[in-house]
Design a protein around this motif. Sequence first.
Motif, PDB file in Angstrom:
ATOM      1  N   GLU A 126      13.078  -7.919  48.147  1.00  0.00           N
ATOM      2  CA  GLU A 126      11.842  -8.602  48.526  1.00  0.00           C
ATOM      3  C   GLU A 126      10.872  -8.491  47.356  1.00  0.00           C
ATOM      4  O   GLU A 126      10.905  -7.519  46.610  1.00  0.00           O
ATOM      5  CB  GLU A 126      11.258  -7.914  49.768  1.00  0.00           C
ATOM      6  N   ILE A 127       9.990  -9.494  47.212  1.00  0.00           N
ATOM      7  CA  ILE A 127       8.981  -9.415  46.147  1.00  0.00           C
ATOM      8  C   ILE A 127       7.607  -9.187  46.761  1.00  0.00           C
ATOM      9  O   ILE A 127       7.193  -9.923  47.666  1.00  0.00           O
ATOM     10  CB  ILE A 127       8.915 -10.706  45.305  1.00  0.00           C
ATOM     11  N   GLY A 128       6.918  -8.173  46.262  1.00  0.00           N
ATOM     12  CA  GLY A 128       5.540  -7.917  46.674  1.00  0.00           C
ATOM     13  C   GLY A 128       4.596  -8.138  45.507  1.00  0.00           C
ATOM     14  O   GLY A 128       4.978  -8.022  44.339  1.00  0.00           O
ATOM     15  N   LEU A 129       3.348  -8.479  45.831  1.00  0.00           N
ATOM     16  CA  LEU A 129       2.323  -8.707  44.808  1.00  0.00           C
ATOM     17  C   LEU A 129       1.485  -7.446  44.653  1.00  0.00           C
ATOM     18  O   LEU A 129       0.962  -6.911  45.636  1.00  0.00           O
ATOM     19  CB  LEU A 129       1.432  -9.884  45.229  1.00  0.00           C
ATOM     20  N   LEU A 130       1.358  -6.983  43.429  1.00  0.00           N
ATOM     21  CA  LEU A 130       0.553  -5.792  43.148  1.00  0.00           C
ATOM     22  C   LEU A 130      -0.825  -6.195  42.634  1.00  0.00           C
ATOM     23  O   LEU A 130      -0.941  -7.111  41.820  1.00  0.00           O
ATOM     24  CB  LEU A 130       1.245  -4.909  42.104  1.00  0.00           C
ATOM     25  N   LYS A 131      -1.826  -5.517  43.116  1.00  0.00           N
ATOM     26  CA  LYS A 131      -3.179  -5.719  42.604  1.00  0.00           C
ATOM     27  C   LYS A 131      -3.819  -4.363  42.357  1.00  0.00           C
ATOM     28  O   LYS A 131      -3.590  -3.408  43.113  1.00  0.00           O
ATOM     29  CB  LYS A 131      -4.030  -6.488  43.619  1.00  0.00           C
ATOM     30  N   ASP A 132      -4.610  -4.303  41.310  1.00  0.00           N
ATOM     31  CA  ASP A 132      -5.359  -3.092  41.011  1.00  0.00           C
ATOM     32  C   ASP A 132      -6.812  -3.346  41.373  1.00  0.00           C
ATOM     33  O   ASP A 132      -7.515  -4.079  40.682  1.00  0.00           O
ATOM     34  CB  ASP A 132      -5.227  -2.739  39.527  1.00  0.00           C
ATOM     35  N   SER A 133      -7.229  -2.755  42.478  1.00  0.00           N
ATOM     36  CA  SER A 133      -8.605  -2.990  42.935  1.00  0.00           C
ATOM     37  C   SER A 133      -9.577  -1.999  42.313  1.00  0.00           C
ATOM     38  O   SER A 133     -10.714  -1.896  42.742  1.00  0.00           O
ATOM     39  CB  SER A 133      -8.650  -2.893  44.459  1.00  0.00           C
ATOM     40  N   GLY A 134      -9.119  -1.281  41.334  1.00  0.00           N
ATOM     41  CA  GLY A 134      -9.978  -0.313  40.666  1.00  0.00           C
ATOM     42  C   GLY A 134      -9.524   1.117  40.854  1.00  0.00           C
ATOM     43  O   GLY A 134      -9.920   2.004  40.106  1.00  0.00           O
ATOM     44  N   SER A 135      -8.685   1.329  41.843  1.00  0.00           N
ATOM     45  CA  SER A 135      -8.183   2.685  42.072  1.00  0.00           C
ATOM     46  C   SER A 135      -6.667   2.719  41.992  1.00  0.00           C
ATOM     47  O   SER A 135      -6.017   3.514  42.660  1.00  0.00           O
ATOM     48  CB  SER A 135      -8.655   3.190  43.428  1.00  0.00           C
ATOM     49  N   GLY A 136      -6.094   1.813  41.235  1.00  0.00           N
ATOM     50  CA  GLY A 136      -4.650   1.794  41.045  1.00  0.00           C
ATOM     51  C   GLY A 136      -3.993   0.659  41.803  1.00  0.00           C
ATOM     52  O   GLY A 136      -4.598   0.031  42.675  1.00  0.00           O
ATOM     53  N   TYR A 137      -2.742   0.402  41.462  1.00  0.00           N
ATOM     54  CA  TYR A 137      -2.026  -0.728  42.060  1.00  0.00           C
ATOM     55  C   TYR A 137      -1.571  -0.405  43.476  1.00  0.00           C
ATOM     56  O   TYR A 137      -1.088   0.687  43.759  1.00  0.00           O
ATOM     57  CB  TYR A 137      -0.800  -1.073  41.227  1.00  0.00           C
TER      58      TYR A 137
END
Lengths: 234, 375
Positions: A126-137
Amino acid sequence: MLVSTAFGLLPEKTACNNGSVLYGSAVSSMSNALNQLNYVKLLNRVNYPIMRSTYSLALTPFGNDYMNSKITPSQGRVTKGYVESHKLISATRLVSDWLAVVIQYETGTTSQDGGSSAYSPVIDIEIGLLKDSGSGYTQVAVVDYGIRFNLGDSIALSSETSTQIALGFVADSGYIIPPAIPTNTSPEAPRPLYIPNTVGAYQARGERMVFNISCTDCKLKAFSTFDLYKADRT
Amino acid sequence: MSNSYDATTILADPASTVAGRQVTFETPERMVNGFNFAFATGNCENILSQAFADRCFITDSSSYVEMAEWRVPLVSLEHDDLEFIINYRTHGTVTGCNVKFTVDINGSTFISTLSLASTTNGFANDDINVTFPSSGTHYYATITMEVQANSGAEVEIFSVMAYFQRITSPIGGGQKNQYDTGTFVNPFGANRATANNAFTSRFAHHMIDNINEVRKRFRSLLSWSGVYDTSSTLFPAVTEATRSQIYIGYGDIDTLIAYPMLPSGFENLNFDKLELHVRAIGDIDFTFFGQSLSINQASDTTVGWTIFDLEIDNGQLSVVGDTRLPYYQATFDDTEENRTNLVSLSNLRANRYPPAITGGTRTRNTIIGLTLIGV
């Protein structure tokens, strides 16, 4: 238009000097070369070898310090009910869309073979989307609910009974791009994976993705992805 | 007149300028956009990818210990923002667990430190800005990974990746370098190509030079490092932890695989296009991708990197997988040389590196790191 896979010859620069007659084919070959750069040479590729413990029963007479290299093609010791998971990260291109997957795996080191219903290797991707909101992915969305390799689709079982050496196999998702973008919400039969431009409120293409891989009754040895080449683009 | 790009319009029609067709500005406009896009974003993906099964990469060391080392290709001398992301877990009470990456580019070093929080399966990341040497040719970096855990805690790594971030549009003004500080790429001002302006000689010269330069950009095809210095008090059993792979062995034959792409015209490119970087202890002869290669170092405790330019024998190689492109399988071949010289049941090593230990079959004549890069 067709996208050439070849590194074509470029025109002589003197053919483009002031005062020279510039033929259209000179410009055409430059266009070809640029398209080859963006849609062939620079297609994204990711190749994860997966290291495993070098513990081997055969090495125990020599002592622990001898367990420092991979002396057999596979690790073996795949038991019924064995599970493992992996999170493998990929930075994608702004123009990544369809991805092919090639996996190496090992399975079937019990005396049970493909005819046994009790032994059923499965690999889900499965593919997930990673985002770094300022405290890590963190994973913020599922990009593609993905595909499942199993005995019915691509996974092979070895009839090896040794606990030391298991056969290794390779499986792939194929390169046939489906006519429609996937809408499944659980893993389906192997096909190329898909990254849409956006997922919900998030930009997806060009971002960091995590491949969530779960394996049952088998072990993953390597994981590779390839942005799919499309010969005809508009 | 900024050097901008737009990912949606990078495809120029090669048929638009052939005889009998009216020449319009859209083709040069898209060529400009296509080149700026290729230079700014090409290969801003994984330059380092390696994963580890459970309990394979673990340490309880309270001081930094060298765990792994890789070679990676640079994107260009303009791409200077490097990010590391790891997937990991911790054991015990975490008060001071860290991962440190040291990036060495021809002697200039840069450090990225990831502070690890307590997690059973999380991510940590850090990005750093590197400064390239002001002269010479630079196309690769050496990355060393060190890990430390506080007392009572252990750090377990599942996967490691690194990538250089792309240059956001527009690319800054002026000439740019691919790898050689004496050779230049000229990004194009997009506005110049958005109207029926003259197709100048300079435009064509720059475009040809630019394409030739970006064709040299290396891709990372395989990055493998042994995991050198594992330790665990929580999982002391050899069946459970700390028996990581340090040396390339017989079992890597035909299984540690890279997929270089060798399209038509590859052999005519007149620059380095497929390189194998090998970190070894002492001397070793081995076969990789159809070629017999030799490493000869000063002593059997010398640890160093050696670079090989690989020659391609397309006729001997086989296409791999359903990927529509001419990908080939590059691996340790099943040859007598590899069966004899790589670590195997009849050629074991009695010690784990580090340190490199002199004599006999302690640690010498082994491969402990491997990277394949190709254009």
